[in-house]
Scaffold this motif. Structure first.
Motif, PDB file in Angstrom:
ATOM      1  N   GLY A   2       0.809  -1.209   0.000  1.00  0.00           N
ATOM      2  CA  GLY A   2       0.000   0.000   0.000  1.00  0.00           C
ATOM      3  C   GLY A   2       0.842   1.259   0.000  1.00  0.00           C
ATOM      4  O   GLY A   2       0.467   2.270  -0.599  1.00  0.00           O
ATOM      5  N   TRP A   3       2.009   1.214   0.691  1.00  0.00           N
ATOM      6  CA  TRP A   3       2.884   2.384   0.761  1.00  0.00           C
ATOM      7  C   TRP A   3       3.418   2.749  -0.618  1.00  0.00           C
ATOM      8  O   TRP A   3       3.451   3.922  -0.981  1.00  0.00           O
ATOM      9  CB  TRP A   3       4.024   2.095   1.724  1.00  0.00           C
ATOM     10  N   TRP A   4       3.799   1.743  -1.387  1.00  0.00           N
ATOM     11  CA  TRP A   4       4.312   2.002  -2.728  1.00  0.00           C
ATOM     12  C   TRP A   4       3.206   2.493  -3.667  1.00  0.00           C
ATOM     13  O   TRP A   4       3.481   3.253  -4.593  1.00  0.00           O
ATOM     14  CB  TRP A   4       4.971   0.749  -3.300  1.00  0.00           C
ATOM     15  N   VAL A   5       1.974   2.084  -3.407  1.00  0.00           N
ATOM     16  CA  VAL A   5       0.847   2.619  -4.182  1.00  0.00           C
ATOM     17  C   VAL A   5       0.706   4.110  -3.924  1.00  0.00           C
ATOM     18  O   VAL A   5       0.459   4.905  -4.842  1.00  0.00           O
ATOM     19  CB  VAL A   5      -0.459   1.873  -3.827  1.00  0.00           C
ATOM     20  N   ALA A 152       5.936  10.581   3.966  1.00  0.00           N
ATOM     21  CA  ALA A 152       7.149  10.041   3.346  1.00  0.00           C
ATOM     22  C   ALA A 152       6.871   9.577   1.922  1.00  0.00           C
ATOM     23  O   ALA A 152       7.663   9.829   1.009  1.00  0.00           O
ATOM     24  CB  ALA A 152       7.691   8.884   4.183  1.00  0.00           C
ATOM     25  N   ALA A 153       5.738   8.906   1.729  1.00  0.00           N
ATOM     26  CA  ALA A 153       5.368   8.446   0.392  1.00  0.00           C
ATOM     27  C   ALA A 153       5.148   9.626  -0.543  1.00  0.00           C
ATOM     28  O   ALA A 153       5.580   9.611  -1.705  1.00  0.00           O
ATOM     29  CB  ALA A 153       4.104   7.585   0.473  1.00  0.00           C
ATOM     30  N   PHE A 154       4.492  10.658  -0.024  1.00  0.00           N
ATOM     31  CA  PHE A 154       4.255  11.865  -0.831  1.00  0.00           C
ATOM     32  C   PHE A 154       5.576  12.524  -1.208  1.00  0.00           C
ATOM     33  O   PHE A 154       5.783  12.913  -2.358  1.00  0.00           O
ATOM     34  CB  PHE A 154       3.375  12.838  -0.046  1.00  0.00           C
ATOM     35  N   ALA A 155       6.483  12.651  -0.228  1.00  0.00           N
ATOM     36  CA  ALA A 155       7.767  13.311  -0.476  1.00  0.00           C
ATOM     37  C   ALA A 155       8.561  12.572  -1.551  1.00  0.00           C
ATOM     38  O   ALA A 155       9.129  13.198  -2.455  1.00  0.00           O
ATOM     39  CB  ALA A 155       8.565  13.394   0.822  1.00  0.00           C
ATOM     40  N   ILE A 156       8.609  11.256  -1.462  1.00  0.00           N
ATOM     41  CA  ILE A 156       9.347  10.474  -2.457  1.00  0.00           C
ATOM     42  C   ILE A 156       8.696  10.599  -3.824  1.00  0.00           C
ATOM     43  O   ILE A 156       9.368  10.796  -4.844  1.00  0.00           O
ATOM     44  CB  ILE A 156       9.424   9.001  -2.025  1.00  0.00           C
ATOM     45  N   GLY A 157       7.362  10.503  -3.869  1.00  0.00           N
ATOM     46  CA  GLY A 157       6.654  10.547  -5.139  1.00  0.00           C
ATOM     47  C   GLY A 157       6.811  11.871  -5.862  1.00  0.00           C
ATOM     48  O   GLY A 157       7.151  11.907  -7.050  1.00  0.00           O
ATOM     49  N   VAL A 158       6.578  12.986  -5.156  1.00  0.00           N
ATOM     50  CA  VAL A 158       6.641  14.295  -5.824  1.00  0.00           C
ATOM     51  C   VAL A 158       8.079  14.681  -6.148  1.00  0.00           C
ATOM     52  O   VAL A 158       8.335  15.327  -7.178  1.00  0.00           O
ATOM     53  CB  VAL A 158       5.953  15.389  -4.981  1.00  0.00           C
ATOM     54  N   SER A 159       9.022  14.297  -5.307  1.00  0.00           N
ATOM     55  CA  SER A 159      10.433  14.594  -5.600  1.00  0.00           C
ATOM     56  C   SER A 159      10.892  13.820  -6.826  1.00  0.00           C
ATOM     57  O   SER A 159      11.623  14.350  -7.678  1.00  0.00           O
ATOM     58  CB  SER A 159      11.309  14.263  -4.391  1.00  0.00           C
ATOM     59  N   ALA A 160      10.466  12.548  -6.923  1.00  0.00           N
ATOM     60  CA  ALA A 160      10.800  11.759  -8.108  1.00  0.00           C
ATOM     61  C   ALA A 160      10.145  12.346  -9.353  1.00  0.00           C
ATOM     62  O   ALA A 160      10.750  12.370 -10.440  1.00  0.00           O
ATOM     63  CB  ALA A 160      10.350  10.310  -7.909  1.00  0.00           C
ATOM     64  N   ALA A 161       8.914  12.835  -9.213  1.00  0.00           N
ATOM     65  CA  ALA A 161       8.228  13.458 -10.351  1.00  0.00           C
ATOM     66  C   ALA A 161       8.961  14.712 -10.797  1.00  0.00           C
ATOM     67  O   ALA A 161       9.114  14.962 -11.998  1.00  0.00           O
ATOM     68  CB  ALA A 161       6.786  13.786  -9.972  1.00  0.00           C
ATOM     69  N   THR A 162       9.424  15.510  -9.831  1.00  0.00           N
ATOM     70  CA  THR A 162      10.177  16.722 -10.169  1.00  0.00           C
ATOM     71  C   THR A 162      11.467  16.367 -10.900  1.00  0.00           C
ATOM     72  O   THR A 162      11.830  17.020 -11.888  1.00  0.00           O
ATOM     73  CB  THR A 162      10.504  17.509  -8.885  1.00  0.00           C
ATOM     74  N   ALA A 163      12.156  15.332 -10.419  1.00  0.00           N
ATOM     75  CA  ALA A 163      13.381  14.890 -11.090  1.00  0.00           C
ATOM     76  C   ALA A 163      13.082  14.409 -12.505  1.00  0.00           C
ATOM     77  O   ALA A 163      13.847  14.688 -13.443  1.00  0.00           O
ATOM     78  CB  ALA A 163      14.045  13.780 -10.280  1.00  0.00           C
TER      79      ALA A 163
END
Length: 224
Positions: A2-5, A152-163
């Motif tokens: 669920g976290w990775w989702v 944490a999931a949000f931070a990883i997701g949006v940072s990866a999207a920005t990259a």
């Protein structure tokens, strides 16, 4: 699982919104226009710098924009509603009249042809990550969860999207001549309209989240 989702959902939300407003493929046309008198090696160097600068601008707006507005006493709910409306309005304007936006950027590009150091101004701001991109990034940052695994999931997701968006800018600008020749102006307009519709939907979703926050604060919930 669920976290990775949650990470994937954050990545798709931020990626679609930022891609829609930045439009790296459309920006490649302007990049080719502004750097027409430079060598391919110089263009690649400029493209790399624009990609890095764009990442800094977007990440700064994502993570610091909401805190800056909170300093002035603006609540997260209000920021979500206002930011969502700005994003939705921007998407609607791009969807209904993309030619006007393109013409405005072309006029800005014309005035930059003779500049020596153009990587940050005007290629990064305002041609690539202008006020619209900053508004979208702030609205996305305001939509973040409060704490815990969701944050944490949000931070990883949006940072990866920005990259990913920054990498798309780098690659698109590096191969601006090839892209413009392959797709052409009409193909770019089709992509821009589809991206504008996605941006409109993202803005509506962010606004809806803000309205739900207001109901939650007021103690208005669903009946049992």
């Amino acid at each position: 699982m669920g976290w990775w989702v949650d990470v994937l959902q954050s990545f798709l939300l931020a990626g679609s919104a930022l891609f829609s407003i930045v439009n790296p493929i459309g920006g490649a046309l302007l990049f080719a226009q502004v750097t027409g008198g430079r060598t391919h090696a110089e263009r690649v160097t400029l493209a790399r710098r624009v990609g890095i600068y764009s990442a800094i601008v977007m990440l700064g707006a994502l993570w610091l924009g909401a805190y800056l507005l909170a300093f002035f006493g603006i609540t997260i709910a209000a920021l979500r509603i206002a930011g969502g409306l700005v994003v939705a309005t921007t998407g609607w304007r791009l969807l209904s009249a993309p030619e006007a936006q393109e013409q405005r950027k072309q006029q800005q590009a014309e005035g930059a042809k003779d500049s020596d150091d153009i990587a940050f101004f005007p290629l990064t701001m305002p041609l690539t990550t202008g006020p619209g991109t900053i508004s979208v990034a702030i609205a996305l940052g305001a939509n973040r969860p409060a704490e815990g695994a969701a944050l944490a999931a949000f931070a990883i997701g949006v940072s990866a999207a920005t990259a990913a968006i920054s990498a798309a800018i780098w690659l698109s600008y590096s191969w601006a001549d090839w892209i413009t020749g392959l797709i052409g102006p009409s193909g770019v307009r089709i992509i821009a309209r589809f991206a504008a519709f996605i941006l409109l939907c993202v803005g509506v979703q962010i606004t809806l989240n803000g309205v739900l926050d207001v109901f939650r604060i007021a103690g208005i919930g669903h009946p049992a």
